[in-house]
Design a protein around this motif. Structure first.
Motif, PDB file in Angstrom:
ATOM      1  N   VAL A  84      23.198  66.148  38.875  1.00  0.00           N
ATOM      2  CA  VAL A  84      22.279  66.674  39.874  1.00  0.00           C
ATOM      3  C   VAL A  84      22.079  68.163  39.609  1.00  0.00           C
ATOM      4  CG1 VAL A  84      21.885  67.173  42.316  1.00  0.00           C
ATOM      5  CG2 VAL A  84      22.896  64.983  41.639  1.00  0.00           C
ATOM      6  N   ASN A  85      20.844  68.568  39.424  1.00  0.00           N
ATOM      7  CA  ASN A  85      20.479  69.974  39.249  1.00  0.00           C
ATOM      8  C   ASN A  85      20.155  70.545  40.625  1.00  0.00           C
ATOM      9  OD1 ASN A  85      19.329  72.443  38.648  1.00  0.00           O
ATOM     10  ND2 ASN A  85      17.777  71.651  37.251  1.00  0.00           N
ATOM     11  N   ALA A  86      21.083  71.334  41.157  1.00  0.00           N
ATOM     12  CA  ALA A  86      20.894  72.002  42.455  1.00  0.00           C
ATOM     13  C   ALA A  86      21.070  73.502  42.268  1.00  0.00           C
ATOM     14  CB  ALA A  86      21.894  71.459  43.476  1.00  0.00           C
ATOM     15  N   ALA A  87      20.518  74.013  41.159  1.00  0.00           N
ATOM     16  CA  ALA A  87      20.792  75.381  40.730  1.00  0.00           C
ATOM     17  C   ALA A  87      19.840  76.411  41.302  1.00  0.00           C
ATOM     18  CB  ALA A  87      20.794  75.449  39.208  1.00  0.00           C
ATOM     19  N   GLY A  88      18.994  76.032  42.252  1.00  0.00           N
ATOM     20  CA  GLY A  88      18.151  77.007  42.940  1.00  0.00           C
ATOM     21  C   GLY A  88      17.250  77.765  41.996  1.00  0.00           C
ATOM     22  N   ALA A  89      17.326  79.094  42.051  1.00  0.00           N
ATOM     23  CA  ALA A  89      16.449  79.925  41.239  1.00  0.00           C
ATOM     24  C   ALA A  89      16.706  79.766  39.744  1.00  0.00           C
ATOM     25  CB  ALA A  89      16.602  81.392  41.643  1.00  0.00           C
ATOM     26  N   ALA A 120      17.258  76.772  38.402  1.00  0.00           N
ATOM     27  CA  ALA A 120      17.069  75.343  38.127  1.00  0.00           C
ATOM     28  C   ALA A 120      16.158  75.080  36.944  1.00  0.00           C
ATOM     29  CB  ALA A 120      16.525  74.645  39.372  1.00  0.00           C
ATOM     30  N   ALA A 121      15.163  75.936  36.726  1.00  0.00           N
ATOM     31  CA  ALA A 121      14.255  75.706  35.603  1.00  0.00           C
ATOM     32  C   ALA A 121      15.005  75.811  34.281  1.00  0.00           C
ATOM     33  CB  ALA A 121      13.096  76.698  35.645  1.00  0.00           C
ATOM     34  N   ALA A 122      15.903  76.785  34.169  1.00  0.00           N
ATOM     35  CA  ALA A 122      16.682  76.942  32.939  1.00  0.00           C
ATOM     36  C   ALA A 122      17.602  75.748  32.716  1.00  0.00           C
ATOM     37  CB  ALA A 122      17.492  78.234  32.999  1.00  0.00           C
ATOM     38  N   VAL A 123      18.199  75.232  33.788  1.00  0.00           N
ATOM     39  CA  VAL A 123      19.062  74.048  33.676  1.00  0.00           C
ATOM     40  C   VAL A 123      18.237  72.837  33.250  1.00  0.00           C
ATOM     41  CG1 VAL A 123      20.517  72.446  34.978  1.00  0.00           C
ATOM     42  CG2 VAL A 123      20.754  74.922  35.312  1.00  0.00           C
ATOM     43  N   ALA A 124      17.066  72.667  33.835  1.00  0.00           N
ATOM     44  CA  ALA A 124      16.218  71.519  33.496  1.00  0.00           C
ATOM     45  C   ALA A 124      15.777  71.547  32.044  1.00  0.00           C
ATOM     46  CB  ALA A 124      15.013  71.468  34.429  1.00  0.00           C
ATOM     47  N   ARG A 125      15.525  72.748  31.514  1.00  0.00           N
ATOM     48  CA  ARG A 125      15.097  72.845  30.107  1.00  0.00           C
ATOM     49  C   ARG A 125      16.154  72.326  29.155  1.00  0.00           C
ATOM     50  NH1 ARG A 125      12.576  77.704  31.888  1.00  0.00           N
ATOM     51  NH2 ARG A 125      14.384  78.961  31.272  1.00  0.00           N
ATOM     52  N   MET A 126      17.420  72.293  29.587  1.00  0.00           N
ATOM     53  CA  MET A 126      18.485  71.789  28.723  1.00  0.00           C
ATOM     54  C   MET A 126      18.328  70.313  28.417  1.00  0.00           C
ATOM     55  SD  MET A 126      21.795  73.762  30.344  1.00  0.00           S
ATOM     56  CE  MET A 126      21.737  75.523  30.674  1.00  0.00           C
ATOM     57  N   VAL A 127      17.582  69.586  29.255  1.00  0.00           N
ATOM     58  CA  VAL A 127      17.315  68.168  28.981  1.00  0.00           C
ATOM     59  C   VAL A 127      15.834  67.949  28.676  1.00  0.00           C
ATOM     60  CG1 VAL A 127      19.289  67.283  30.278  1.00  0.00           C
ATOM     61  CG2 VAL A 127      17.111  67.673  31.456  1.00  0.00           C
ATOM     62  N   VAL A 183      13.114  69.194  30.230  1.00  0.00           N
ATOM     63  CA  VAL A 183      12.262  68.987  31.408  1.00  0.00           C
ATOM     64  C   VAL A 183      11.742  70.338  31.894  1.00  0.00           C
ATOM     65  CG1 VAL A 183      12.246  68.258  33.826  1.00  0.00           C
ATOM     66  CG2 VAL A 183      13.421  66.876  32.104  1.00  0.00           C
ATOM     67  N   SER A 184      10.447  70.400  32.195  1.00  0.00           N
ATOM     68  CA  SER A 184       9.839  71.590  32.754  1.00  0.00           C
ATOM     69  C   SER A 184       9.693  71.419  34.259  1.00  0.00           C
ATOM     70  CB  SER A 184       8.464  71.835  32.121  1.00  0.00           C
ATOM     71  OG  SER A 184       7.827  72.951  32.717  1.00  0.00           O
ATOM     72  N   VAL A 185      10.278  72.351  35.015  1.00  0.00           N
ATOM     73  CA  VAL A 185      10.234  72.300  36.473  1.00  0.00           C
ATOM     74  C   VAL A 185       9.475  73.526  36.981  1.00  0.00           C
ATOM     75  CG1 VAL A 185      11.595  72.318  38.591  1.00  0.00           C
ATOM     76  CG2 VAL A 185      12.417  71.059  36.617  1.00  0.00           C
ATOM     77  N   PRO A 186       8.474  73.332  37.834  1.00  0.00           N
ATOM     78  CA  PRO A 186       7.657  74.457  38.297  1.00  0.00           C
ATOM     79  C   PRO A 186       8.335  75.242  39.404  1.00  0.00           C
ATOM     80  CG  PRO A 186       6.873  72.454  39.317  1.00  0.00           C
ATOM     81  CD  PRO A 186       7.992  72.050  38.376  1.00  0.00           C
ATOM     82  N   ILE A 187       9.477  75.822  39.083  1.00  0.00           N
ATOM     83  CA  ILE A 187      10.203  76.598  40.094  1.00  0.00           C
ATOM     84  C   ILE A 187      10.398  78.010  39.578  1.00  0.00           C
ATOM     85  CG2 ILE A 187      12.577  76.086  39.366  1.00  0.00           C
ATOM     86  CD1 ILE A 187      12.781  75.398  42.603  1.00  0.00           C
ATOM     87  N   GLU A 188      10.302  78.970  40.473  1.00  0.00           N
ATOM     88  CA  GLU A 188      10.364  80.368  40.067  1.00  0.00           C
ATOM     89  C   GLU A 188      11.236  81.138  41.044  1.00  0.00           C
ATOM     90  OE1 GLU A 188       6.037  80.775  42.254  1.00  0.00           O
ATOM     91  OE2 GLU A 188       6.225  80.369  40.107  1.00  0.00           O
ATOM     92  N   ALA A 189      11.793  82.256  40.576  1.00  0.00           N
ATOM     93  CA  ALA A 189      12.676  83.076  41.402  1.00  0.00           C
ATOM     94  C   ALA A 189      11.884  84.221  42.030  1.00  0.00           C
ATOM     95  CB  ALA A 189      13.812  83.627  40.553  1.00  0.00           C
ATOM     96  N   HIS A 190      12.171  84.492  43.301  1.00  0.00           N
ATOM     97  CA  HIS A 190      11.544  85.595  44.026  1.00  0.00           C
ATOM     98  C   HIS A 190      12.646  86.457  44.635  1.00  0.00           C
ATOM     99  CE1 HIS A 190       7.431  83.823  43.989  1.00  0.00           C
ATOM    100  NE2 HIS A 190       8.110  82.686  43.960  1.00  0.00           N
ATOM    101  N   ALA A 191      12.529  87.761  44.462  1.00  0.00           N
ATOM    102  CA  ALA A 191      13.490  88.698  45.055  1.00  0.00           C
ATOM    103  C   ALA A 191      12.989  89.112  46.442  1.00  0.00           C
ATOM    104  CB  ALA A 191      13.645  89.923  44.171  1.00  0.00           C
ATOM    105  N   ILE A 192      13.744  88.745  47.462  1.00  0.00           N
ATOM    106  CA  ILE A 192      13.381  89.110  48.832  1.00  0.00           C
ATOM    107  C   ILE A 192      14.602  89.718  49.524  1.00  0.00           C
ATOM    108  CG2 ILE A 192      11.594  87.333  48.967  1.00  0.00           C
ATOM    109  CD1 ILE A 192      13.499  85.750  50.768  1.00  0.00           C
ATOM    110  N   GLY A 244      11.070  79.344  44.602  1.00  0.00           N
ATOM    111  CA  GLY A 244       9.772  78.961  45.152  1.00  0.00           C
ATOM    112  C   GLY A 244       9.021  78.089  44.167  1.00  0.00           C
ATOM    113  N   THR A 245       8.100  77.291  44.683  1.00  0.00           N
ATOM    114  CA  THR A 245       7.177  76.528  43.839  1.00  0.00           C
ATOM    115  C   THR A 245       5.762  76.962  44.210  1.00  0.00           C
ATOM    116  OG1 THR A 245       7.131  74.715  45.444  1.00  0.00           O
ATOM    117  CG2 THR A 245       8.694  74.518  43.619  1.00  0.00           C
TER     118      THR A 245
END
Length: 372
Positions: A209-214, A216-223, A225-234, A317-318
């Motif tokens: 299970v990939n629950a890596a938050g911001a 997660a896209a880097a984790v998904a690329r290891m298999v 997979v491209s995931v449309p998730i991005e990190a935002h600094a707030i 965010g997506t």
């Protein structure tokens, strides 16, 4: 040893998924690259949301809102779980659900709130539309003259410092194996599951299970997979303690704001104001000042309040604000538990569903609309 489930990410999504999977009797390992609850799960403002956020509604439109509204049943289901979690987990989570009020800054924005309320009600969410007189009567702490607002009685707050750690404690009591300071560097399919590399250790798990938050896209690329998730600094700020004044979660349509008062008296001021990036997220004083000024515009009683602490964090965010949940079709056995922006609210129900799905069971909520 082969684990039934390897979960990547030690925030609310990861610890809650681990808890529910361990309760079901699974052999579970949780891999966290730093320590538990150091990301968005422990750094957010603790808002329990159910209403469609106004800022993207204004910018993306009615059609977007209708599509996004499919997530509202997940919020409703999850808030129902939140109401029982303190008893189930045996600890204080600071959960209070007295309601949330979205104040309209103009007549046009009040008209937009009416349209949004119709979309929300179609998904089973209760929304009460208030007039300006209703605001004067029910919310005397507000500046006068606003045309009205939208009140959702199930919204509220919880303490982000307490939630993931308590899920983790109960999961470990139920048999969870935890690896702190264990960044995942590779995930390779193998017979019967996956080989997950972290440091010098290779962990074998039937499912991941990939629950890596911001991250997660880097984790998904290891298999692959491209995931449309991005990190935002707030960032978020908290004020000095004051006598009880604000019973609800408060929003404003004219600018980004979440405002609530903690039980001990401090006001939490947030809403997604940007932080700066300097190797990591750091507080931007310009956002602090504008966010505080906005809170003071709505609540005059905060006119002389002092901020005692501000902090920044990366949240995920997506582009369409919708979550990405469930098994990845092209990588059987690899699951995503990614809920942008409002993941603190949705975390319990979604994580319970992901745990069931990853163990081959039928979840009690339908995640199919949010598949990658």
């Amino acid at each position: 040893m082969r684990y039934d489930l390897a979960i990547i990410g030690g925030g609310l999504a990861g610890t809650a998924t681990a808890y529910y999977a361990c309760l079901a009797g699974a052999r579970v390992i949780l891999l966290e690259r730093r320590d538990v609850n150091l990301g968005a799960s422990g750094s957010n403002a603790g808002s329990i949301h159910a209403q469609i956020p106004f800022d993207p509604f204004r910018n993306l439109g009615v059609d977007w809102a209708r599509h996004y509204s499919e997530v509202l049943p997940l919020f409703i289901q999850s808030i129902g779980l939140w109401e029982r979690l303190e008893q189930e987990l045996g600890g204080d989570l600071g959960f209070v659900a007295k309601g949330g009020l979205m104040v309209a800054g103009s007549d046009d924005e009040m008209s937009a709130l009416r349209i949004k309320a119709d979309i929300e009600r179609a998904q089973g969410l209760r929304i009460d539309l208030w007039t300006g007189d209703d605001l004067d009567r029910h919310a005397p702490f507000l500046t006068g003259g606003f045309p009205g607002g939208a009140f959702c009685p199930i919204e509220g707050k919880a303490d982000p410092f307490k939630v993931a750690p308590l899920f983790l404690r109960r999961a470990r009591e139920a048999g969870l194996t935890l690896r702190r300071n264990a960044p995942v560097t590779a995930i390779a399919p193998e017979q019967g599951g996956f080989a997950v590399t972290t440091g010098d250790e290779v962990i074998h798990a039937t499912r991941v299970v990939n629950a890596a938050g911001a991250d997660a896209a880097a984790v998904a690329r290891m298999v692959g997979v491209s995931v449309p998730i991005e990190a935002h600094a707030i960032q978020v700020s908290v004020t000095e303690k004051r006598p009880a004044l604000l019973p609800w979660l408060l929003y404003f349509t004219s600018e980004k704001l979440t405002l609530k008062q903690a039980a001990e008296g401090g006001f939490l001021i947030g809403g997604g104001w940007p932080a700066r990036m300097r190797g990591g997220p750091v507080v931007d004083h310009r956002s602090v000042l504008r966010n505080l000024a906005l809170a003071q515009r709505l609540v005059p009683g905060l006119g002389d309040v002092q901020i005692v602490r501000s902090w920044a964090a990366l949240v995920n965010g997506t582009p369409d604000w919708r979550p990405v949940l469930g098994e990845v079709p092209q990588v059987p056995g690899f699951f995503l538990n990614l809920f942008p922006w409002m993941g603190f609210t949705a975390g319990p129900a979604v994580s319970r569903a992901i745990a069931a799905l990853a163990l081959g069971e039928t979840p009690d909520v339908d995640l199919a609309p949010f598949s990658l």
